[in-house]
Motif scaffolding. Structure first.
Motif, PDB file in Angstrom:
ATOM      1  N   LEU A   1       0.913  -1.331   0.158  1.00  0.00           N
ATOM      2  CA  LEU A   1       0.171   0.507  -0.309  1.00  0.00           C
ATOM      3  C   LEU A   1       0.706   0.952  -0.044  1.00  0.00           C
ATOM      4  O   LEU A   1       1.576   1.228   0.272  1.00  0.00           O
ATOM      5  N   ALA A   2       0.347   2.332  -0.970  1.00  0.00           N
ATOM      6  CA  ALA A   2       1.213   3.410  -0.975  1.00  0.00           C
ATOM      7  C   ALA A   2       0.387   4.477  -0.002  1.00  0.00           C
ATOM      8  O   ALA A   2      -0.770   4.794  -0.375  1.00  0.00           O
ATOM      9  N   LEU A   3       0.586   4.433   1.029  1.00  0.00           N
ATOM     10  CA  LEU A   3      -0.284   5.393   2.418  1.00  0.00           C
ATOM     11  C   LEU A   3       0.059   6.986   1.780  1.00  0.00           C
ATOM     12  O   LEU A   3       1.091   7.903   1.912  1.00  0.00           O
ATOM     13  N   LEU A   4      -0.984   7.872   1.246  1.00  0.00           N
ATOM     14  CA  LEU A   4      -1.176   8.755   0.641  1.00  0.00           C
ATOM     15  C   LEU A   4      -1.371   9.853   2.193  1.00  0.00           C
ATOM     16  O   LEU A   4      -0.765  11.304   2.090  1.00  0.00           O
ATOM     17  N   GLU A   5      -2.771   9.783   3.374  1.00  0.00           N
ATOM     18  CA  GLU A   5      -2.391   9.854   4.129  1.00  0.00           C
ATOM     19  C   GLU A   5      -2.954   9.547   5.556  1.00  0.00           C
ATOM     20  O   GLU A   5      -4.063   8.846   4.917  1.00  0.00           O
ATOM     21  N   ALA A   6      -2.699   9.943   6.912  1.00  0.00           N
ATOM     22  CA  ALA A   6      -3.546   9.717   7.418  1.00  0.00           C
ATOM     23  C   ALA A   6      -4.502  10.349   9.032  1.00  0.00           C
ATOM     24  O   ALA A   6      -3.543  11.286   8.835  1.00  0.00           O
ATOM     25  N   ARG A   7      -5.436  10.355   9.412  1.00  0.00           N
ATOM     26  CA  ARG A   7      -5.441  11.674  10.069  1.00  0.00           C
ATOM     27  C   ARG A   7      -6.498  10.503  11.457  1.00  0.00           C
ATOM     28  O   ARG A   7      -6.783   9.345  11.088  1.00  0.00           O
ATOM     29  N   ILE A   8      -6.399  11.552  12.554  1.00  0.00           N
ATOM     30  CA  ILE A   8      -7.489  10.659  13.674  1.00  0.00           C
ATOM     31  C   ILE A   8      -8.458  12.183  14.225  1.00  0.00           C
ATOM     32  O   ILE A   8      -7.584  12.442  14.173  1.00  0.00           O
ATOM     33  N   ASP A   9      -9.521  11.722  14.316  1.00  0.00           N
ATOM     34  CA  ASP A   9     -10.918  12.689  14.499  1.00  0.00           C
ATOM     35  C   ASP A   9     -10.444  13.591  13.250  1.00  0.00           C
ATOM     36  O   ASP A   9     -10.290  14.933  14.030  1.00  0.00           O
ATOM     37  N   GLY A  10     -10.309  13.622  12.446  1.00  0.00           N
ATOM     38  CA  GLY A  10      -9.907  14.891  11.423  1.00  0.00           C
ATOM     39  C   GLY A  10      -8.548  15.846  11.569  1.00  0.00           C
ATOM     40  O   GLY A  10      -8.270  16.158  10.954  1.00  0.00           O
ATOM     41  N   ALA A  11      -7.290  15.465  12.453  1.00  0.00           N
ATOM     42  CA  ALA A  11      -6.066  15.625  12.950  1.00  0.00           C
ATOM     43  C   ALA A  11      -5.511  14.498  11.695  1.00  0.00           C
ATOM     44  O   ALA A  11      -4.675  13.451  12.142  1.00  0.00           O
ATOM     45  N   VAL A  12      -4.829  15.657  10.729  1.00  0.00           N
ATOM     46  CA  VAL A  12      -3.000  14.907  11.007  1.00  0.00           C
ATOM     47  C   VAL A  12      -2.348  13.808  11.517  1.00  0.00           C
ATOM     48  O   VAL A  12      -1.354  15.090  12.284  1.00  0.00           O
ATOM     49  N   LEU A  13      -2.180  13.071  11.538  1.00  0.00           N
ATOM     50  CA  LEU A  13      -0.991  12.403  12.223  1.00  0.00           C
ATOM     51  C   LEU A  13       0.369  12.771  11.589  1.00  0.00           C
ATOM     52  O   LEU A  13       0.856  12.207  10.191  1.00  0.00           O
ATOM     53  N   PRO A  14       1.061  12.874  11.801  1.00  0.00           N
ATOM     54  CA  PRO A  14       2.725  13.761  11.660  1.00  0.00           C
ATOM     55  C   PRO A  14       3.258  12.438  11.238  1.00  0.00           C
ATOM     56  O   PRO A  14       2.576  11.066  11.511  1.00  0.00           O
ATOM     57  N   GLU A  15       4.605  12.008  10.880  1.00  0.00           N
ATOM     58  CA  GLU A  15       4.850  10.702  10.497  1.00  0.00           C
ATOM     59  C   GLU A  15       5.377   9.972  11.254  1.00  0.00           C
ATOM     60  O   GLU A  15       5.539   9.175  11.496  1.00  0.00           O
ATOM     61  N   ALA A  16       5.887  10.879  12.992  1.00  0.00           N
ATOM     62  CA  ALA A  16       6.834  10.834  14.035  1.00  0.00           C
ATOM     63  C   ALA A  16       5.051   9.499  14.695  1.00  0.00           C
ATOM     64  O   ALA A  16       6.460   8.943  15.363  1.00  0.00           O
TER      65      ALA A  16
END
Length: 873
Positions: A58-73
């Motif tokens: 899978l190529a991950l393009l976005e990740a959020r929890i409850d609308g907030a973007v998750l930082p790479e860390a």
């Protein structure tokens, strides 16, 4: 070679998931090269541990929890493709966007393309190729799926559940939404989209709900769906009548695809099928194809309750759904025709596939203790032996108690992921019978060997039967324990009449078949008031999946003629013929000329005299034991000697019984419309069995005439199979004609490849290589790979086990070429090389060498590594 051995998963290590997913919203924008999948997962904590989601490719393009973007860390991508989210809250909404390339997915697991259309296969671990998810069966969620695609390319877009809206977009795309109201694990997710047409019917359930039934196929295949639809409707009605189970959605869809690793898949409300188990008409499908369609359609439909509404907690419980559902489809098919013939055919299949597995390097319990690649445990042991264990329970407690147990099991476990213990507990509670002795069947590998001794005490008018059980050691299980074995039995007098039986301690004799329970390593059963030495009839209906030893040849001959139980009558004839063939093989090995037992001629003539009553049973009784079955009875197999003996017997029977065989063949000539009812199928089977003996005796012209005049594929293929062993124009003409007629039909062309792969001609090994390079051979298509490679390795022991090792080299070459394309199919094909322990030293060494060559391949798939490494261990 593998840099390091792949990780092993153990049943003892099971832990509940750290997070559950209550609802899943999936949004697909389909494109063959770059499909976008947006997933919204409503999660909540279920136990200790981090939030880890499976993923692969899978190529991950976005990740959020409850609308907030998750930082790479906070995002950890594992070497296996998984995603770990650090510091996840105990509940919330995780949203991801990924890109996948369906057109490059040659593994056919996850979302892939075939013929320009989109299909999915998610069992066992394919969903992780679609989006990040805790891809395990004990995470059950309710799904809402929206699919968007180009309207011209994908006019049809399907998913699980019921349709819930559709619409068009200004850019030429359109969308549909599907909602599945029932929670399900990710392996039951399905999506199908493309240019498909449907054959439709409707079904009214017992409660009066109307269900829309649709079978979706490529354009041009609409006229080949009638039998599949009829089988579906009969399955739905049978499940209501026999088990009280009613379908629970407004629509039931089946989609057929030619590129498919399995036979079919029971995804909730959207079953995806290999075309082999959907498409049929008399010109293209044999009776066996029709019966296979009926069985597989029923099997996948029955999964709606035993697999979907009640699913397995983990993959070690796979037989919970598969063994139970195979048992159910066997019972359905038995109710559609001859129950005795159905039982015989199921036992033939069990002995051909599962018994050798139990005796080989891949032997494993019905519920395995560990695996490297779960796809490797979609095996005859899990399916067929698993069904036999369910049948053991059914036999022990009876049909009425079994139905009560099913009612309790469904009510107690509905919408849950459960274990084999839950099923057995429901059966025990409903019946009041202690079933703890049956658990050993689930947890112990190997086929029990049952031996019998008996003695008659004339002064006391007493007959004593002593039964002993033992299971040979299997890999990882050197020591075995007794299991509960139901032995259905009866007694016959010297004239073949059924005797009433009274065990010591009983007040009255009981007529007919009775059940003995063998639960210890050795038990004796004493029968009173027996006037003369009886002949015991044991394992009626094959009441347990065991090997029965200690029955004399005289008794076998007697039972083959007189037993009132059709299974034992057939089984006794089979075992008598097997013992005779083994004696002839031994004589041949000593350099002696094997003789011919006149009892075989008598048996053939007796069978044909009474054939009209049940032609399907007569066809089964007329068949000699297969070469593989006979070889399995030998400590060291001798494929060439077994083949020579069997062919010699076929030739001699055809010569000695030619008059009655020809008379029967002529009398069974079909007139009128082709029919697929049990009697018509039986008559064709018997006629073609007679033809096989006549051709073996030299009447090749009869097969040529049948091939030319055949009005259906059953008779045409039966004749062609016999001509494939002939010489000159009798062979080449029909093979060329068949190819020219059916080159455009993939399923029929598969038969053309298989017939040649199983030929006994001396030039077959060279012909196999030529066929492998044939323009119509496609290694990427699982059906085509199985039709040539699988048919040769599993269906042609004479040439697969050639002394020069060419058969082994061909299989290893094919597996090595296929593994990077489709590791799942490669792993399934490599199995026959694991038979080396039962071959003579020279052949064994050649087989081991090819296994070592397979294992030396860099980046070998997990499945092929597991099969090959265990075969060598």
């Amino acid at each position: 070679m593998q840099d390091s051995a792949p990780q092993t998963t153990y049943r003892a290590d099971y832990r509940p998931p750290a997070f559950l997913i209550d609802t899943v919203e999936l949004d697909f924008r389909l494109d063959p090269a770059a499909t976008l999948v947006r997933a919204r997962l409503a999660f909540r904590r279920n136990g200790p541990g981090p939030m880890r989601l499976d993923g692969q490719g899978l190529a991950l393009l976005e990740a959020r929890i409850d609308g907030a973007v998750l930082p790479e860390a906070r995002l950890g991508l594992g070497a296996d493709g998984s995603l770990t989210v650090a510091d996840a809250p105990d509940s919330g909404m995780l949203e991801t966007l990924v890109r996948i390339a369906p057109e490059k997915n040659t593994e056919l697991s996850g979302l892939y393309t075939s013929g320009g259309n989109f299909y999915t296969q998610c069992e066992a671990e394919g969903f992780r190729r679609i989006t990040f998810f805790p891809d395990r069966p004990d995470v059950m969620s309710r799904y809402t799926v929206t699919i968007t695609a180009d309207r011209a390319r994908c006019p049809v877009m399907l998913s699980n559940g019921n349709p819930d809206g559709s619409g068009g977009n200004e850019d030429g795309t359109h969308w549909v939404r599907w909602i599945d109201p029932h929670p399900k694990p990710s392996y039951l997710f399905a999506l199908v989209a493309g240019d498909l047409v449907d054959v439709h019917e409707s079904f009214v359930t017992k409660s009066g709900r109307q269900v829309a039934l649709n079978i979706w196929v490529r354009r041009g295949d609409e006229d080949r769906c009638g039998h599949a639809m009829d089988s579906l409707i009969r399955s739905m009605r049978w499940d209501e009548e026999v088990f009280g189970l009613e379908y629970d959605l407004d629509v039931f869809n089946i989609a057929a695809v030619s590129d498919f690793n399995m036979g079919a898949m029971e995804n909730k409300g959207l079953n995806v099928f290999n075309t082999k188990y959907v498409l049929a008409k008399p010109e293209t499908a044999t009776d066996g194809d029709y019966q296979g369609i009926e069985t597989v359609i029923a099997h996948e439909y029955f999964h709606n309750w035993t697999g979907n509404r009640v699913t397995c907690r983990d993959w070690f419980q796979l037989s919970l759904k598969e063994g139970l559902t195979v048992f159910r489809d066997q019972e359905f098919s038995a109710d559609q025709g001859s129950r005795a013939v159905k039982r015989i055919r199921d036992v033939r299949g069990l002995r051909a596939a599962q018994f050798p597995e139990d005796a080989g390097p891949m032997a494993h319990p019905v519920r395995p203790d560990s695996y490297i690649e779960i796809d490797n445990f979609y095996t005859p042991t899990v399916y067929q032996k698993g069904a036999e264990v369910v049948r053991l329970i059914h036999t022990r407690i009876g049909a009425a108690a079994f139905r009560r147990g099913m009612d309790l099991y469904i009510a107690r476990c509905d919408n849950r992921a459960v274990t084999i213990e839950d099923f057995v507990a429901a059966m025990q509670e409903a019946s009041g019978v202690d079933l703890s002795g049956f658990m050993g069947w689930y947890d112990q590998a190997g086929t029990p060997e049952l031996t019998m001794e008996d003695r008659y005490e004339p002064e006391a008018r007493r007959w004593v039967l002593t039964l002993r059980q033992a299971v040979p050691p299997t890999p990882g299980q050197p020591d075995k324990h007794p299991v509960a074995i139901p032995v259905a039995m009866g007694l016959l007098d010297a004239g073949g009449a059924e005797l009433p039986t009274r065990l010591a301690g009983e007040n009255e004799a009981k007529p007919g078949t009775r059940l003995l329970m063998l639960e210890a390593a050795e038990q004796s059963f004493t029968f009173e008031d027996v006037a003369a030495p009886p002949v015991p009839s044991l394992l009626r209906g094959f009441s347990a999946p065991v090997k029965l030893k200690g029955v004399s040849q005289d008794r076998l001959r007697f039972l083959a003629v007189h037993d009132t139980d059709p299974f034992v009558r057939w089984e006794s004839g089979l075992q008598y013929a097997t013992a005779l063939m083994l004696q002839m093989v031994a004589a041949r090995q000593r350099g002696e000329a094997p003789g011919f037992d006149p009892a075989l001629e008598e048996a053939v003539r007796n069978t044909l005299r009474g054939a009209e009553a049940d032609p399907a049973f007569a066809a089964e009784a007329l068949s000699l034991p297969g070469e593989g079955f006979v070889a399995d009875q030998m400590e060291v197999a001798d494929p060439a000697a077994v083949h020579a003996v069997r062919e010699g017997l076929r030739r001699e029977i055809g010569r000695r019984c030619g008059d009655v065989l020809r008379a029967t063949y002529d009398a069974l000539a079909e007139a009128g419309e082709y029919r697929v009812d049990g009697r018509s199928i039986g008559r064709r089977a018997l006629r073609n069995a007679c033809l096989a003996y006549l051709v073996a005796a030299g009447e090749t012209g009869l097969a040529e005439a049948q091939y030319a005049a055949a009005g259906n594929m059953t008779d045409r293929l039966a004749a062609l199979s016999l001509l494939a062993d002939a010489e000159g124009p009798a062979r080449e003409g029909p093979l060329a004609d068949f190819h020219a007629r059916w080159r455009g039909d993939d399923l029929v062309l598969d038969k053309w490849f298989s017939i040649q792969a199983m030929s006994s001609r001396a030039d077959t090994p060279a012909a196999i290589r030529t066929l492998y390079a044939h323009p119509d051979f496609d290694l990427r298509n699982p059906n085509r790979a199985r039709s040539l490679i699988g048919a040769f390795a599993s269906g042609n022991p004479l040439h697969f086990h050639a002394e020069d090792g060419e058969g082994y080299r061909f299989l290893a070459d094919a597996v090595i070429a296929l593994d990077p394309i489709n590791g799942s199919i490669a792993a399934r094909l490599v199995g026959p090389l694991g038979q080396w322990r039962r071959q003579a030293p020279g052949r064994a060494a050649l087989m081991r060498r090819e296994l070592e060559r397979v294992l030396a391949v860099p980046k070998l798939s997990k499945g092929t590594f597991e099969k090959a490494s265990k075969a060598l261990a």
